[in-house]
Scaffold this active site. Structure first.
Site, short mmCIF file in Angstrom:
data_model
loop_
_atom_site.label_atom_id
_atom_site.label_comp_id
_atom_site.label_asym_id
_atom_site.label_seq_id
_atom_site.Cartn_x
_atom_site.Cartn_y
_atom_site.Cartn_z
CG ASP A 198 -1.94 1.14 1.10
OD1 ASP A 198 -2.25 1.53 -0.04
OD2 ASP A 198 -2.37 1.66 2.13
CG ASP B 235 -6.44 -4.61 2.28
OD1 ASP B 235 -7.05 -3.90 1.46
OD2 ASP B 235 -5.98 -4.18 3.34
CB CYS C 185 -12.50 -24.39 11.25
SG CYS C 185 -10.96 -23.59 10.76
CB CYS D 77 -7.44 -23.60 10.74
SG CYS D 77 -7.79 -23.25 12.47
CB CYS E 249 -10.29 -25.69 14.34
SG CYS E 249 -10.93 -24.02 14.57
CG HIS F 74 -9.77 -19.73 13.76
ND1 HIS F 74 -10.28 -20.95 13.35
CD2 HIS F 74 -10.80 -18.85 13.68
CE1 HIS F 74 -11.56 -20.81 13.06
NE2 HIS F 74 -11.90 -19.55 13.26
#
Length: 376
Positions: free
Chosen positions: A89, A271, A309, A311, A314, A340
């Site tokens: 950015d 984003d 989930c 991930c 989890c 997560h």
RNA sequence: GGGAGUGUUCCCGAGCGGCCAAUGGGGGCAGACUGUAAAUCUGUUGUCUACGACUUCGAUGGUUCGAAUCCAUCCGCUCCCA
């Protein structure tokens, strides 16, 4: 280079190829302002949670460690060991967020450093030079992100100035990409649409900047306090004037619901700091809505944050444990929560892409657009 | 054995006759956060039939129109001298 694979009404499934690899869109870029994801995640972690693009900030890296340092270290990719695309950015958002510490002029913006107060000047050329030093895949144009609400006349003047700045950005980027010393001489430049919440300014501005044939187009200046309906209205209003063959980026947005609305309206990449910041504050995304893991009700909850989930968090930890880590102020609390939430966002985008591929996007949208933003 | 202190709401700790349900921290509970000056900020934290009422400041009794604040006794803790 953007390739549109499939359209469902205005929603787009596509891919964006760069010298650092191809991005499947719609996609969510993971925010690493100072070349690090807050909460203690490394580039390796980002790969593990299926991040496609990392986003870093020009202003912050110019201050620390200095873009010259990053250039000497071989650019952001080498510095961070992140191999995939990086978007930087431009510092335009800091024109908005550091409003008390800056002064805007035609040539650029004078900042007082938020770290030690020393004076910094950043204009379009400086922003491009810094981003060239950082050697990101994609550089953003240096714009003014106008606060909301803003006067029409102020917005118009600002918008016109942002257009003039954009032309200077393009010229400077072309020059820098032509230098032998440039680390990434294929650096891409995205233009940013402004115009506050005034349709005519937004559209007029979009028409002007699309003439510059940039590598991508962003909608900026949204999610800065306006009602979300107004944000959605602006996206729809400006979308039909955005080039179909260029990637579209909605800057700084947003909640899962915001993203679904954005995808529906033809946005390709997003984003936002929300998944990482909220994670650090204990607000965790699940497929049933948002939970506050610090709440007393999770004291003895042995289930994972989200049983749906897969991930790493989890699969391995209970709510009770993560709640304990927060209460004990262990930094692992932040790390696990950020892992997560970012995984959740990356996974959300993957599910959106799948639903576009198999034609079920509208079903997916209906099921989740409200649910995922609900506090439970 | 003699002397000097001290005991406050979950914890630490202010208060020393009315403006005290009682400063401030901590802890607890909850909320906010959208291109990150953000591991930050905000609210709340005696009870209730809640713009009012009730019960609290070691215990009991007393002085006073009025006490967490003054007095007496008792109980607990701390320090000093023997």
């Amino acid at each position: 280079m953007y390739t549109l694979i499939k359209n469902i009404d205005t929603a787009r499934r596509g891919e964006f190829s760069t010298i650092h690899g191809t991005v499947q869109t719609p996609a969510f870029m993971n925010v690493a302002t100072t070349a690090a994801i807050k909460g203690g995640l490394s580039a390796q972690d980002l790969e593990d949670i299926r991040c496609q693009v990392m986003l870093c900030n020009t202003y912050h890296l110019h201050l620390r460690p200095g873009d010259d340092v990053v250039a000497t270290m071989g650019g952001l990719h080498k510095f961070t060991n992140w191999k995939r695309p990086i978007l930087t950015d431009s510092g335009g958002f800091q024109v908005f967020s550091l409003a008390k510490l800056r002064k805007i002029k035609e040539e650029g913006v004078y900042f007082a450093s938020h770290i030690d107060g020393h004076k910094i000047f950043m204009g379009p050329e400086e922003s491009m030079q810094i981003q060239s030093h950082l050697a990101s895949t994609i550089a953003m144009a240096f714009d003014e992100c106008v606060e909301n609400p803003a006067e029409y006349s102020y917005s118009k003047n600002s918008c016109d100035r942002t257009t003039r700045w954009l032309k200077r950005c393009k010229a400077e980027m072309t020059r820098l990409n032509g230098l032998e010393t440039t680390i990434n001489n294929k650096q891409l430049l995205f233009g940013i649409n402004q115009g506050c919440c005034f349709d005519d300014l937004r559209i007029e501005h979009m028409k002007e900047i699309r003439e510059l044939d940039l590598d991508g187009y962003a909608i900026g200046g949204l999610a800065v306090g306006e009602p979300k309906e107004e944000m959605y209205h602006v996206i729809s209003a400006v979308e039909e004037y955005m080039p179909k063959d260029k990637i579209r980026y909605l800057m700084g947005v947003g909640t899962p619901g915001n993203i679904l609305e954005g995808v529906k309206r033809g946005v390709d990449i997003f984003d936002c700091v929300m998944p990482s910041r909220n994670a650090r504050h204990g607000h965790i995304n699940t497929w049933n809505g948002i939970i506050n893991i610090k709440n007393a009700k999770y004291l003895l909850d042995e289930s994972p944050i989200d049983p749906e989930c897969d991930c790493p968090v989890c699969r391995n930890y209970s709510k009770a444990y993560i709640r304990h880590l927060f209460k004990a102020e262990e930094m692992l609390a932040l790390r696990l929560s950020v892992i997560h939430n970012l995984y959740f966002y990356n996974n959300l985008m993957e599910k959106i892409r799948n639903s576009l591929d198999d034609g079920t996007f509208s079903v997916f949208y209906e099921k989740y657009v409200e649910l995922l933003d609900t506090r439970i």
